[in-house]
Scaffold this motif. Structure first.
Motif, PDB file in Angstrom:
ATOM      1  N   TYR A 282      96.322 -61.930  39.207  1.00 55.68           N
ATOM      2  CA  TYR A 282      97.331 -60.759  39.655  1.00 55.68           C
ATOM      3  C   TYR A 282      97.299 -59.484  38.896  1.00 55.68           C
ATOM      4  CZ  TYR A 282      99.431 -65.347  41.192  1.00 55.68           C
ATOM      5  OH  TYR A 282      99.434 -66.501  41.701  1.00 55.68           O
ATOM      6  N   ARG A 283      96.203 -59.361  38.089  1.00 55.23           N
ATOM      7  CA  ARG A 283      96.269 -58.331  37.213  1.00 55.23           C
ATOM      8  C   ARG A 283      96.218 -56.981  38.203  1.00 55.23           C
ATOM      9  NH1 ARG A 283      92.618 -54.931  35.037  1.00 55.23           N
ATOM     10  NH2 ARG A 283      90.697 -56.269  35.569  1.00 55.23           N
TER      11      ARG A 283
ATOM     12  N   GLN B 129      93.413 -64.149  35.133  1.00 55.19           N
ATOM     13  CA  GLN B 129      94.433 -62.980  35.502  1.00 55.19           C
ATOM     14  C   GLN B 129      94.356 -62.866  36.980  1.00 55.19           C
ATOM     15  OE1 GLN B 129      92.594 -60.186  32.635  1.00 55.19           O
ATOM     16  NE2 GLN B 129      94.527 -60.034  31.753  1.00 55.19           N
TER      17      GLN B 129
ATOM     18  N   ALA C 275     105.250 -70.034  35.489  1.00 57.59           N
ATOM     19  CA  ALA C 275     105.103 -69.453  36.849  1.00 57.59           C
ATOM     20  C   ALA C 275     104.845 -70.538  37.941  1.00 57.59           C
ATOM     21  CB  ALA C 275     104.233 -68.555  36.723  1.00 57.59           C
TER      22      ALA C 275
ATOM     23  N   LEU D 280     103.338 -61.978  33.796  1.00 60.71           N
ATOM     24  CA  LEU D 280     103.084 -63.300  33.583  1.00 60.71           C
ATOM     25  C   LEU D 280     102.163 -63.143  32.207  1.00 60.71           C
ATOM     26  CD1 LEU D 280     102.117 -65.035  36.663  1.00 60.71           C
ATOM     27  CD2 LEU D 280     104.337 -64.835  35.702  1.00 60.71           C
TER      28      LEU D 280
ATOM     29  N   GLU E  40     106.857 -70.546  41.939  1.00 61.31           N
ATOM     30  CA  GLU E  40     105.901 -69.889  42.942  1.00 61.31           C
ATOM     31  C   GLU E  40     106.762 -69.840  44.453  1.00 61.31           C
ATOM     32  OE1 GLU E  40     101.971 -72.260  43.431  1.00 61.31           O
ATOM     33  OE2 GLU E  40     101.546 -71.205  41.576  1.00 61.31           O
TER      34      GLU E  40
ATOM     35  N   ASP F  42      98.297 -66.672  33.275  1.00 58.63           N
ATOM     36  CA  ASP F  42      99.243 -66.417  34.219  1.00 58.63           C
ATOM     37  C   ASP F  42     100.146 -67.725  34.320  1.00 58.63           C
ATOM     38  OD1 ASP F  42      98.158 -64.405  35.182  1.00 58.63           O
ATOM     39  OD2 ASP F  42      96.927 -65.281  36.730  1.00 58.63           O
TER      40      ASP F  42
ATOM     41  N   VAL G  15     104.607 -60.295  41.488  1.00 61.50           N
ATOM     42  CA  VAL G  15     103.916 -61.014  40.160  1.00 61.50           C
ATOM     43  C   VAL G  15     102.836 -60.175  39.793  1.00 61.50           C
ATOM     44  CG1 VAL G  15     103.061 -63.245  39.368  1.00 61.50           C
ATOM     45  CG2 VAL G  15     104.951 -63.265  41.295  1.00 61.50           C
ATOM     46  N   ARG G  16     102.686 -60.013  38.552  1.00 60.12           N
ATOM     47  CA  ARG G  16     101.458 -59.172  37.938  1.00 60.12           C
ATOM     48  C   ARG G  16     100.987 -60.164  36.599  1.00 60.12           C
ATOM     49  NH1 ARG G  16     101.606 -57.353  42.156  1.00 60.12           N
ATOM     50  NH2 ARG G  16     101.853 -54.797  42.804  1.00 60.12           N
ATOM     51  N   SER G  17      99.769 -60.303  36.426  1.00 57.42           N
ATOM     52  CA  SER G  17      99.196 -60.590  35.289  1.00 57.42           C
ATOM     53  C   SER G  17      99.432 -59.803  34.263  1.00 57.42           C
ATOM     54  CB  SER G  17      97.630 -60.994  35.467  1.00 57.42           C
ATOM     55  OG  SER G  17      97.540 -62.081  36.576  1.00 57.42           O
TER      56      SER G  17
END
Length: 432
Positions: free
Chosen positions: A416-417, A414, A63, A38, A67, A42, A77-79
């Motif tokens: 989902y980082r 962030q 995003a 993302l 969901e 995000d 999902v990743r930031s």
């Protein structure tokens, strides 16, 4: 009698689904599974694995609207983790430099290699070299790449796309034989040609030019009138005539920017000042790393134009007393500008700083307001200590207190980082 050297060739090395591939290097469980990365805060999808593309997830999709879909289809999902991606990009480039001294870093996930002419450069040897590059990059960095080879940069980009599209190529493709070039360009959409762009592609299709081959056959004068000199260079390159020069080093920057949207919207001036302080330090650090000095500073702030709230955007620019990369000087100017353009009562979404009027550190003109030699040396020594500590122990270890000491409400979201595995001592992977 010595044989004449062959023509120079370009190799375009492109990392496959780069951001998603970086995430997989340190989390092998993601292999074969759909992955999306993302944008800042995000917001939108900016990168997808092949599995995510197969699910119909489009670039730029918000995003929050996906969901439920992500959860139902097991999408990981990743930031965005730019510290990791930038470092992995540098590692890929290092591997490429072990094969060829002439490497142009075109973007974070693409490099051009200039393979200078050799009588030994048979098609078999060239393909073997490309396969070796691909194999070594994957083994040493974990990043999958494809390699396209041709006599011009534009054709090398075409060859690279062919290598990606056709599994039978094994990730490498040589596009040099005139008959092969013509056959491939006849099937290549004009909108996919490097440098054409969406607007020019629509204009060309209206003229009946829908393939790269038809573009390559356009009369030069018509091309120049329709697409300017840049478009003419593209047409010539499709005809195997090199026109786009190899950049052994990137051209000097005309400006440097540090900017980011906030994780939550900000109303009060003290929080904006913290954010501006953070970006001022980042810009000054970038200047010093590139051995540049700035003659002026610009600051901008803006609300979110997609919200129904009252809107405001402001910007201002001030010259520095003397060209500099000294953090306190840039910081002081930036705060002065911010205080002059800030208006109370608005919910601000973004702030940024630009360093302008850049010149190389050793070529700056002397200024009457410049500090004396002893003061200048002391200031430079202080910045060397600052950069040295932050390089050794992580960015932000030493920073101005004005950028905030606790949790920053303006900081980017962030959720989902992944860890910064290669650039932060606190986030190194641990083997158990």
């Amino acid at each position: 009698m010595r044989a004449a050297p062959g023509p120079d060739l370009y190799a375009m090395v492109d990392c496959n689904n780069f951001y998603a591939s970086c995430e997989r290097v340190f989390d092998p469980a993601l292999e074969g599974r759909p992955v999306v990365v993302l944008s800042n805060n995000d917001g939108c999808v900016i990168a997808r694995s092949e599995e995510a593309k197969a699910l119909g997830i489009a670039m730029g999709e918000p995003a929050f609207r996906r969901e439920t879909f992500f959860a139902r289809h097991g999408v990981h999902v990743r930031s965005s983790n730019y510290a990791l991606y930038g470092d992995m990009s540098a590692r890929v480039a290092q591997v490429l430099e072990s094969f060829c001294p002439d490497v142009e870093r075109y973007s974070i996930d693409e490099c051009f290699l200039l393979l200078r002419g050799s009588r030994l450069a048979t098609p078999e040897r060239l393909l073997a070299l490309a396969a070796g590059i691909r194999r070594t990059v994957r083994r040493w960095t974990g990043i999958p790449v494809c390699v396209g080879l041709a006599r011009t940069k534009t054709l090398a980009k075409v060859a690279n796309r062919l290598a990606k599209r056709n599994p039978d190529c094994g990730g490498v493709r040589l596009l040099d034989d005139p008959a092969d070039v013509e056959a491939q360009l006849a099937r290549f959409d004009v909108g996919d040609v490097w440098g054409v762009g969406r607007r020019n592609a629509a204009r060309l299709r209206a003229m009946g030019v829908d393939t790269a081959l038809k573009l390559a056959r356009l009369p030069r004068e018509l091309t120049r009138r329709t697409l300017t000199v840049t478009g003419l260079h593209t047409v010539l390159e499709l005809g195997r005539i090199p026109c786009i020069s190899f950049e052994a080093a990137p051209p000097p920057a005309k400006s440097l920017v540090s900017s980011r949207s906030f994780g939550t919207r900000v109303r009060d001036l003290p929080s904006l000042e913290e954010a501006v302080s953070f970006h001022a330090q980042r810009v000054a650090e970038k200047l010093r790393s590139r051995r540049l000095v700035a003659g002026a500073v610009q600051v901008f702030i803006q609300t979110n134009p997609h919200q129904p709230d009252p809107q405001h955007s402001g910007s201002g620019c001030l010259a520095l007393d003397a060209p500099t990369a000294h953090t306190p000087d840039i910081h002081a100017r930036a705060l002065r500008i911010l205080r002059s353009v800030y208006r109370p009562g608005f919910l601000y979404q973004k702030v940024g700083i630009l360093a302008l009027d850049l010149t190389p550190e050793g070529r700056r003109q002397l200024c009457l307001d410049e500090p004396d030699g002893e003061t200048r040396r002391a200031r430079e020594a202080l910045m060397r200590v600052l950069d040295g500590v932050n390089a050794a122990y992580g960015r932000g270890t030493l920073r101005l207190a004005a950028s905030g000491l606790g949790k920053r409400p303006w900081h980017m979201r962030q959720a989902y980082r992944s860890p910064r595995f290669t650039t932060s001592w606190d986030e190194l992977p641990v083997a158990r």
